[in-house]
Structure formats: structure tokens, C-alpha cells
Motif scaffolding. Structure first.
Motif, short mmCIF file in Angstrom:
data_model
loop_
_atom_site.label_atom_id
_atom_site.label_comp_id
_atom_site.label_asym_id
_atom_site.label_seq_id
_atom_site.Cartn_x
_atom_site.Cartn_y
_atom_site.Cartn_z
N GLY A 126 -10.72 0.24 -0.04
CA GLY A 126 -11.56 1.39 0.25
C GLY A 126 -10.73 2.40 0.68
N GLU A 127 -9.21 2.47 0.79
CA GLU A 127 -8.35 3.37 1.17
C GLU A 127 -8.26 4.44 0.13
OE1 GLU A 127 -7.47 3.59 4.27
OE2 GLU A 127 -8.16 1.66 4.92
N ASP A 128 -7.88 5.37 0.78
CA ASP A 128 -7.65 6.50 -0.12
C ASP A 128 -6.27 6.48 -1.20
OD1 ASP A 128 -9.53 8.10 0.85
OD2 ASP A 128 -8.24 9.03 2.40
N TYR A 129 -5.16 5.87 -0.67
CA TYR A 129 -4.20 5.82 -1.64
C TYR A 129 -4.48 4.65 -2.72
CZ TYR A 129 -3.36 1.08 0.96
OH TYR A 129 -3.48 -0.17 1.67
N ILE A 130 -5.47 3.85 -2.67
CA ILE A 130 -5.72 2.97 -3.65
C ILE A 130 -6.60 3.97 -4.75
CG2 ILE A 130 -7.43 1.01 -4.39
CD1 ILE A 130 -4.85 0.10 -3.07
N ARG A 131 -7.53 4.53 -4.34
CA ARG A 131 -8.22 5.58 -5.09
C ARG A 131 -7.22 6.58 -6.02
NH1 ARG A 131 -12.26 5.40 -1.03
NH2 ARG A 131 -11.24 6.88 0.07
N THR A 132 -6.21 6.93 -5.06
CA THR A 132 -5.01 7.71 -5.96
C THR A 132 -4.35 6.89 -6.93
OG1 THR A 132 -4.78 8.82 -3.66
CG2 THR A 132 -2.94 9.14 -5.41
N ALA A 133 -4.22 5.78 -6.72
CA ALA A 133 -3.43 4.69 -7.70
C ALA A 133 -4.44 4.56 -8.66
CB ALA A 133 -3.17 3.36 -6.86
N LYS A 134 -5.74 4.29 -8.48
CA LYS A 134 -6.51 4.33 -9.68
C LYS A 134 -6.78 5.48 -10.66
CE LYS A 134 -9.63 0.97 -7.59
NZ LYS A 134 -10.98 0.74 -7.11
N ALA A 135 -6.62 7.11 -9.71
CA ALA A 135 -6.59 8.09 -10.47
C ALA A 135 -5.23 8.21 -11.53
CB ALA A 135 -6.74 9.18 -9.73
N LYS A 136 -4.20 7.80 -11.07
CA LYS A 136 -2.99 7.91 -11.85
C LYS A 136 -2.86 6.92 -13.00
CE LYS A 136 0.06 9.20 -8.07
NZ LYS A 136 1.07 8.79 -6.87
N GLY A 137 -3.80 6.07 -13.21
CA GLY A 137 -3.91 5.31 -14.28
C GLY A 137 -3.20 3.85 -14.19
N LEU A 138 -2.81 3.37 -12.78
CA LEU A 138 -2.03 2.32 -12.65
C LEU A 138 -2.97 1.08 -13.06
CD1 LEU A 138 -0.21 2.58 -9.35
CD2 LEU A 138 0.75 3.24 -11.71
N GLY A 139 -2.44 0.00 -13.57
CA GLY A 139 -3.08 -1.21 -14.07
C GLY A 139 -3.46 -1.82 -13.00
N PHE A 140 -4.71 -2.80 -13.30
CA PHE A 140 -5.47 -3.54 -12.17
C PHE A 140 -4.42 -4.47 -11.41
CE2 PHE A 140 -7.55 -7.74 -11.28
CZ PHE A 140 -8.52 -7.20 -10.30
N PHE A 141 -3.45 -5.08 -12.14
CA PHE A 141 -2.59 -6.08 -11.58
C PHE A 141 -1.87 -5.22 -10.34
CE2 PHE A 141 1.33 -8.22 -10.89
CZ PHE A 141 0.86 -9.76 -10.35
N ARG A 142 -1.21 -4.20 -10.62
CA ARG A 142 -0.32 -3.26 -9.80
C ARG A 142 -1.27 -2.83 -8.59
NH1 ARG A 142 4.62 -1.44 -9.96
NH2 ARG A 142 5.20 0.20 -8.57
N ILE A 143 -2.30 -2.46 -8.88
CA ILE A 143 -3.21 -2.01 -7.84
C ILE A 143 -3.55 -3.02 -6.82
CG2 ILE A 143 -5.40 -0.82 -7.48
CD1 ILE A 143 -5.25 0.66 -9.93
N VAL A 144 -3.98 -4.09 -7.55
CA VAL A 144 -4.57 -5.26 -6.43
C VAL A 144 -3.43 -5.96 -5.84
CG1 VAL A 144 -5.83 -7.20 -6.51
CG2 VAL A 144 -6.68 -5.50 -7.94
N TYR A 145 -2.57 -6.51 -6.76
CA TYR A 145 -1.57 -7.44 -5.96
C TYR A 145 -0.35 -6.61 -5.40
CZ TYR A 145 -4.28 -11.48 -7.95
OH TYR A 145 -5.07 -12.14 -8.04
N ILE A 146 0.22 -5.38 -5.83
CA ILE A 146 1.05 -4.87 -5.28
C ILE A 146 0.86 -4.07 -4.23
CG2 ILE A 146 3.16 -3.27 -5.84
CD1 ILE A 146 3.39 -5.95 -7.02
N HIS A 147 -0.26 -3.23 -4.32
CA HIS A 147 -0.44 -2.23 -3.22
C HIS A 147 -1.61 -2.83 -2.45
CE1 HIS A 147 1.59 1.22 -5.00
NE2 HIS A 147 0.97 0.94 -6.32
N ALA A 148 -2.71 -3.12 -2.92
CA ALA A 148 -3.70 -3.78 -1.96
C ALA A 148 -3.28 -5.00 -1.25
CB ALA A 148 -5.00 -4.01 -2.81
N LEU A 149 -3.10 -5.99 -1.90
CA LEU A 149 -2.66 -7.13 -1.17
C LEU A 149 -1.60 -7.17 -0.22
CD1 LEU A 149 -3.39 -10.43 -1.10
CD2 LEU A 149 -1.92 -10.45 -2.92
N ARG A 150 -0.58 -6.39 -0.69
CA ARG A 150 0.64 -6.43 0.23
C ARG A 150 0.02 -5.70 1.77
NH1 ARG A 150 6.66 -4.06 -0.40
NH2 ARG A 150 7.52 -4.29 1.48
N ASN A 151 -0.80 -4.72 1.48
CA ASN A 151 -1.10 -4.07 2.71
C ASN A 151 -2.17 -4.67 3.49
OD1 ASN A 151 -0.02 -0.94 2.88
ND2 ASN A 151 -0.23 -1.43 0.92
N ALA A 152 -2.69 -6.00 2.70
CA ALA A 152 -3.62 -6.63 3.51
C ALA A 152 -3.13 -7.97 3.99
CB ALA A 152 -4.90 -7.11 2.60
N LEU A 153 -1.65 -8.21 4.01
CA LEU A 153 -1.17 -9.49 4.54
C LEU A 153 -1.00 -9.53 5.76
CD1 LEU A 153 1.71 -9.64 1.99
CD2 LEU A 153 -0.27 -11.38 1.96
#
Length: 337
Positions: free
Chosen positions: A231-258
Motif C-alpha cells: 500500500g506504500e506510494d513507491y509501490i504504486r510508483t513502480a506499478k506506474a512505471k510498468g515494472l514487472g510483477f516479480f520485480r515489484i513484489v520480490y525486489i521492492h515489496a518483499l525486501r522492505n517487508a523483511l
């Protein structure tokens, strides 16, 4: 960072001392005398009993006994077992590899399955996948270990005959104990592949039973942490940039949730090492948990005191490593002193 590390190390010292006091005091609250238990209910001339009590230092006051234990522990001398008359340190480290091997395998399979399941539940919120994962996790967390272990034994050992019921390896294999890890040492036997497979078969059921609750906890915690990050803003920004599902979830979201996941992992490692009592007893696994249970039954004070103190050191060290891992996972903490 170095200042923070020193603060954490010094703050953990009272924890270890407190654990030693609790272990020392609680075992003495258990009814029974270790000398009488050693000699038998009807055995023991009073003179022999008094001599043994003096030999083990049990004729001194509780305060003096604790101070002697603490003084000897600081020099690395944990005393001798009342039952076996062997050095406690020798007995501990001869059994610890069995518990460590079981705990590592249980943690590996629960982590590599629990975290992806938690991510799946978070990314498929309120779907059949989410409900299925969370329901299964709740069942796994609520299920009594001894009951779950018996069910698996009845199905896979008694019914199907796939896995052995007890022990670490078949007695026909002569394993040279180089590390104490049978999955590794089996490769130095006369029949390495067969010995390895035998060791693996003996390990699977106990590891599955021991890793069930960590799996459930990791799945639930991962779902909660990833949902919060998604639900963070940088995740919405990553989606708007067209990044792939794996990169958004496992590189950005999961690392910040670790960070919360790593905290739970640290607690789980300590739980696996210290809480394998039921699993080791059920499967006759010759590890620390089963050893401590037998020592409690025998009122073997030195073993209980030293075993709990050793395990406290290990748990404290693991939690220190978890605290240090925060600096790797969160770059904002690296600049703080």
C-alpha cells in the motif's frame, strides 16, 4: 553502528544470567533428590548418601551452589553429569549436532515454503488462494505437535512404510563422525549413497513435524508485512512505471517487508533449537531436547543448568545476528551510531 552493537551485546548479558538463575532455581523446585534417584528408592546407606551429596556439592547452601556454578561456567567448566559421570560439555556437544541438523532442515523447508505462500496470499488478497493459505496456516499453528507427529507416523511409517519411526540412521551403516551431521558424514561411509538416503529418510518426518508451526507463523507474518508494504506510494510508483510483477513484489515489496519477517525468523530459530523436546521424544531423536527431558526425570542438576545456559547463549547470539541484519535490510540504519 559499532556503538549500537556494543550496547546490544552488553544488554544481552543480563538475559543470559537471568536464564541461568531460572534454570538453577526451577530444577530444584522439582520434587526428589538426585542422589536418592541415582541410588534408587531403597538403596543408599546414609553414609553413602552423605558422601555423594558432598561429592556433587549438594550439601552446600543453594546460594553457594549457584555461585560455584557461575564461577565454574565462566572458566568453561560445566561440571559432570550425576548420572553418567561424564563432563556435561562433552555430552552437550556430542548431541547438539543432531538437534542442529534437525532444526536447520525444519527451518529451511518452512522458510522456503512459508514466505512464498505468504506472498501469494498477500498478492491474491481475499481470493481463494488467500483463504486457503491462511486457513492451512491456522490449522498448522493450532495443531498439537505430538498429535501431528503421531498422525504422520501412522500414515507414512506404519501404513505406507516410507519412513522410519525413530533414530537417525539404520544400524547397518558405520558412519565416521566428522561433523555430527549425518547428511554430511554419511558420504564418508562405505556405502555413501545408501547411508545418505537412510539418514534423509530418518530426518524427513521429524523435520516436517518440527517445521509445521514455523511454516504457519512465517506465512501469516509474510502476508501481513507484504500487504502493508504493497500500500506504500513507491509501490504504486513502480506499478506506474510498468515494472514487472516479480520485480515489484520480490525486489521492492518483499525486501522492505523483511524486518518483521527476520525478527520472527530469529525467534523461530531459538524455538526450534530449544523447543524440539516433543519432536525428539516422539521420534527417539538423540538430540538436546530428549537429553534434557531424561535429565529432568533423573534430577541431573548439572546437565539441566549447563544445557539451559548453552541454549541461552545460542538464542542470544542468534537474536544478535538478527539485530545486525536490520542494518543490511534497512539502509537508513547504517548511518546511525
Amino acid at each position: 553502528m559499532s556503538r549500537q552493537l556494543l550496547k546490544k551485546i552488553f544488554s544481552l548479558i543480563p538475559t543470559v544470567i537471568g536464564a541461568s538463575v531460572i534454570a538453577f532455581a526451577l530444577i530444584r523446585l522439582v520434587p526428589g533428590d538426585p542422589v536418592i534417584h541415582l541410588l534408587g528408592e531403597r538403596g543408599g546407606d546414609p553414609a553413602v548418601v552423605e558422601k555423594l551429596r558432598n561429592q556433587f556439592g549438594l550439601d552446600q547452601s543453594v546460594t553457594i551452589q549457584y555461585l560455584n556454578f557461575l564461577k565454574n561456567a565462566l572458566t568453561g567448566d560445566m561440571g559432570q553429569s550425576i548420572v553418567s559421570n561424564r563432563p556435561v560439555s562433552e555430552e552437550f556437544f556430542s548431541r547438539f549436532p543432531a538437534t542442529l541438523e534437525l532444526s536447520i532442515v525444519a527451518l529451511i523447508w518452512s522458510t522456503f515454503l512459508g514466505i512464498p505462500l505468504g506472498v501469494l496470499a498477500a498478492t491474491k488478497k481475499n481470493s481463494v488462494w488467500d483463504y486457503s493459505v491462511m486457513s492451512t496456516a491456522l490449522i498448522g499453528y493450532s495443531m498439537p505437535i505430538f498429535w501431528w507427529g503421531l498422525i504422520l507416523v501412522i500414515i507414512f511409517s506404519v501404513g505406507l512404510g516410507w519412513f522410519p519411526v525413530s533414530g537417525r540412521i539404520e544400524v547397518i551403516y558405520d558412519i565416521p563422525l566428522k561433523t555430527g551431521f549425518y547428511l554430511f558424514d554419511s558420504w564418508f561411509s562405505d556405502e555413501p549413497l545408501k547411508a545418505f538416503m537412510s539418514s534423509l529418510k530418518h530426518l524427513i518426518l521429524p523435520a516436517v513435524v518440527l517445521g509445521t508451526i514455523p511454516l504457519a507463523v512465517l506465512a501469516r507474518m509474510t502476508r501481513s508485512s507484504v500487504l502493508e508494504v504493497l500500500g506504500e506510494d513507491y509501490i504504486r510508483t513502480a506499478k506506474a512505471k510498468g515494472l514487472g510483477f516479480f520485480r515489484i513484489v520480490y525486489i521492492h515489496a518483499l525486501r522492505n517487508a523483511l524486518i518483521p519477517i527476520a525478527t520472527v525468523l530469529g525467534v523461530l530459530v531459538g524455538t526450534l533449537l530449544t523447543g524440539a523436546v516433543l519432536t525428539e521424544t516422539l521420534f527417539s531423536w538423540p538430540g538436546i531436547g530428549r537429553w534434557l527431558v531424561k535429565s529432568v526425570e533423573a534430577r541431573d542438576y548439572p546437565v539441566i543448568q549447563a544445557g539451559v545456559l548453552y541454549l541461552s547463549f545460542i538464542v542470544v547470539f542468534i537474536n544478535l545476528l538478527v539485530d545486525l541484519s536490520y542494518y543490511w535490510m534497512n539502509p537508513k540504519l547504517r548511518g546511525k551510531n
